[in-house]
Write a protein that holds these residues in place. Structure first.
Motif, PDB file in Angstrom:
ATOM      1  N   ARG A   1     -32.179 -11.658   8.049  1.00  0.00           N
ATOM      2  CA  ARG A   1     -31.939 -11.567   6.607  1.00  0.00           C
ATOM      3  C   ARG A   1     -32.595 -10.318   6.045  1.00  0.00           C
ATOM      4  N   ALA A   2     -31.850  -9.608   5.190  1.00  0.00           N
ATOM      5  CA  ALA A   2     -32.382  -8.417   4.540  1.00  0.00           C
ATOM      6  C   ALA A   2     -32.936  -8.702   3.163  1.00  0.00           C
ATOM      7  N   THR A   3     -32.533  -9.832   2.579  1.00  0.00           N
ATOM      8  CA  THR A   3     -32.979 -10.172   1.227  1.00  0.00           C
ATOM      9  C   THR A   3     -33.372 -11.650   1.172  1.00  0.00           C
TER      10      THR A   3
ATOM     11  N   ALA B   1     -26.419  -9.006   0.143  1.00  0.00           N
ATOM     12  CA  ALA B   1     -27.045  -7.948   0.932  1.00  0.00           C
ATOM     13  C   ALA B   1     -26.026  -6.950   1.464  1.00  0.00           C
ATOM     14  N   TRP B   2     -24.780  -7.420   1.715  1.00  0.00           N
ATOM     15  CA  TRP B   2     -23.739  -6.487   2.139  1.00  0.00           C
ATOM     16  C   TRP B   2     -22.723  -6.224   1.023  1.00  0.00           C
TER      17      TRP B   2
ATOM     18  N   PHE C   1     -35.568  -5.537  10.451  1.00  0.00           N
ATOM     19  CA  PHE C   1     -34.213  -5.551   9.899  1.00  0.00           C
ATOM     20  C   PHE C   1     -34.203  -5.054   8.458  1.00  0.00           C
ATOM     21  N   VAL C   2     -35.108  -5.558   7.640  1.00  0.00           N
ATOM     22  CA  VAL C   2     -35.121  -5.149   6.232  1.00  0.00           C
ATOM     23  C   VAL C   2     -35.555  -3.699   6.096  1.00  0.00           C
TER      24      VAL C   2
ATOM     25  N   GLN D   1     -26.709 -10.976   9.990  1.00  0.00           N
ATOM     26  CA  GLN D   1     -26.821 -12.327   9.425  1.00  0.00           C
ATOM     27  C   GLN D   1     -26.307 -13.378  10.395  1.00  0.00           C
TER      28      GLN D   1
ATOM     29  N   TYR E   1     -32.502  -1.677   6.846  1.00  0.00           N
ATOM     30  CA  TYR E   1     -31.581  -1.891   5.724  1.00  0.00           C
ATOM     31  C   TYR E   1     -31.906  -0.956   4.560  1.00  0.00           C
TER      32      TYR E   1
ATOM     33  N   ALA F   1     -34.910  -7.202  -1.414  1.00  0.00           N
ATOM     34  CA  ALA F   1     -35.305  -6.690  -0.099  1.00  0.00           C
ATOM     35  C   ALA F   1     -36.795  -6.342  -0.081  1.00  0.00           C
TER      36      ALA F   1
ATOM     37  N   TRP G   1     -22.813  -3.931   9.495  1.00  0.00           N
ATOM     38  CA  TRP G   1     -24.059  -4.145  10.241  1.00  0.00           C
ATOM     39  C   TRP G   1     -24.843  -5.326   9.671  1.00  0.00           C
ATOM     40  N   VAL G   2     -24.901  -5.441   8.341  1.00  0.00           N
ATOM     41  CA  VAL G   2     -25.616  -6.558   7.712  1.00  0.00           C
ATOM     42  C   VAL G   2     -24.942  -7.884   8.041  1.00  0.00           C
TER      43      VAL G   2
END
Length: 399
Positions: free
Chosen positions: A396-398, A285-286, A224-225, A391, A228, A325, A386-387
């Motif tokens: 999680r991206a961060t 993150a978004w 995912f990250v 979630q 991202y 990230a 998308w983020v």
């Protein structure tokens, strides 16, 4: 951690920050895409060069990461700035030759590939060996700030030097890289101190690719990250390569290019240093990429030079999520082949960069450089959606 160990870590970090600063302290940052255009290259040809830069990085990235996992990371960190220095030798003698500019980018890709996986892996392992892995996002923010300040000061000086001579801005990009190569000799690979018994069972060179593939297969957050950063945040990075064309279109005087670049990097560095304070806020993150996209749309109006400040702000708001990230990526993985896995992220960013660079150059050729920046901003809207959806699935991206 003992006071002696703490002192050793502070010395290590001081040298590491200096290395990161010098690796990107290049006067050429202020003018190189404008140099290509002024030497007769079209925007499409510049786009092809930038895409080739990314393509060559894809080929070189993971093999260099595996080399770093298999051998002393210092060797690669010494070789990286030396390879990058050859870029500016090629450009200094190119005189409009498309192929020499391409060769320069090949050397840049080689230097960057040797540097990228090795530098973050070496830092994380040193922090982990000293029991300080929990502070990694804080230290990474400072390291990114050092890199950003290197870009900023190089761009500032480069703008003033280029107002006198573009050629000197290229040649004077070489000495800092030579100093960086010397500093790398001091950056001890933490694995040399760990005496880990499993090193004897680490496998051969190719096993690092297997380990990296397993990391991505087993960790959804790692995937995912990666998406991202490689399909989202990469947009802001590739746009910087076209900024000098934006400056020309918005009638920004050449002497101000360096000031703008230094200002962006200075505020970006400050945001990176304090990024760890924003950890634990998933909406960033978004929210920050969406804010950056809105600023790009506003900057695309570009009716006068003052609109460039909106472009600068777009880059700055992305700094915290970039650090968070990257820190999450390092923490999620198990780390058996850390440099190779990190190189896979960089390779994915370059794949995304190729597609986005060619598309941006195609759009800019047809509707103009300023409107193209606006469409890049619009692309942040689906990324934000998308983020949010990710979630809701627990990704999680961060940090």
């Amino acid at each position: 951690m003992s006071s002696t160990s703490g002192s050793d870590l502070r010395r290590f970090l001081g040298v590491y920050y200096a290395y990161r600063f010098l690796f990107d302290f290049m006067l050429a940052y202020a003018i190189y895409t404008a140099l290509f255009e002024l030497e007769g290259l079209s925007v499409s040809e510049i786009g092809v060069l930038l895409a080739f830069w990314s393509a060559s990085a894809i080929v070189l990235e993971m093999p260099s990461g595996a080399l770093s996992d298999h051998f002393d990371r210092r060797v690669l960190l010494v070789a990286a700035p030396l390879a990058k220095a050859l870029t500016f030798v090629c450009w200094a003698v190119a005189a409009g030759n498309f192929w020499l500019y391409g060769l320069g980018f090949l050397f840049w890709s080689l230097g960057q590939a040797l540097y990228s996986g090795s530098s973050e892996a070496l830092l994380y392992e040193r922090m982990e060996a000293d029991g300080r892995s929990g502070d990694f996002d804080k230290v990474l923010g400072r390291a990114n700030a050092a890199e950003g300040l290197g870009i900023g000061f190089g761009t500032l000086l480069g703008g003033f030097v280029a107002a006198w001579s573009f050629d000197w801005a290229i040649w004077l990009s070489i000495p800092p890289l030579l100093v960086a190569a010397v500093l790398a000799l001091v950056l001890q690979d933490a694995r040399d101190r760990a005496h880990r018994e499993e090193d004897a069972d680490a496998g051969n060179y190719l096993s690092h690719f297997v380990h990296a593939a397993r990391e991505f297969r087993q960790h959804p957050d790692l995937r995912f990250v990666t998406v991202y950063m490689a399909a989202g945040l990469i947009v802001f990075e590739l746009l910087e390569e076209f900024d000098q064309l934006y400056y020309l279109a918005a009638s920004v005087p050449v002497w101000a290019w360096g000031i703008l670049g230094a200002g962006i990097e200075g505020v970006y560095a400050l945001a990176s240093v304090h990024a760890h304070r924003l950890a634990g806020r998933p909406w960033l993150a978004w929210g920050l990429p969406l804010a950056g996209g809105i600023l790009l749309v506003l900057a695309s109006i570009g009716a006068n030079p003052w609109f460039v400040l909106l472009l600068c702000a777009a880059y700055v708001v992305i700094a915290p999520v970039t650090v968070l990230a990257e820190a999450r990526f390092q923490r999620v993985m198990e780390g058996r082949s850390r440099a190779t896995t990190t190189s896979a992220l960089v390779m994915a960013e370059n794949v995304g960069g190729i597609a986005a660079t060619l598309l941006f150059a195609w759009i800019a050729d047809r509707i103009g450089i300023l409107p193209a920046y606006g469409w890049a901003g619009v692309a942040m809207m689906p990324l934000a959606l998308w983020v949010v959806l990710g979630q809701r699935r627990g990704l999680r991206a961060t940090d």
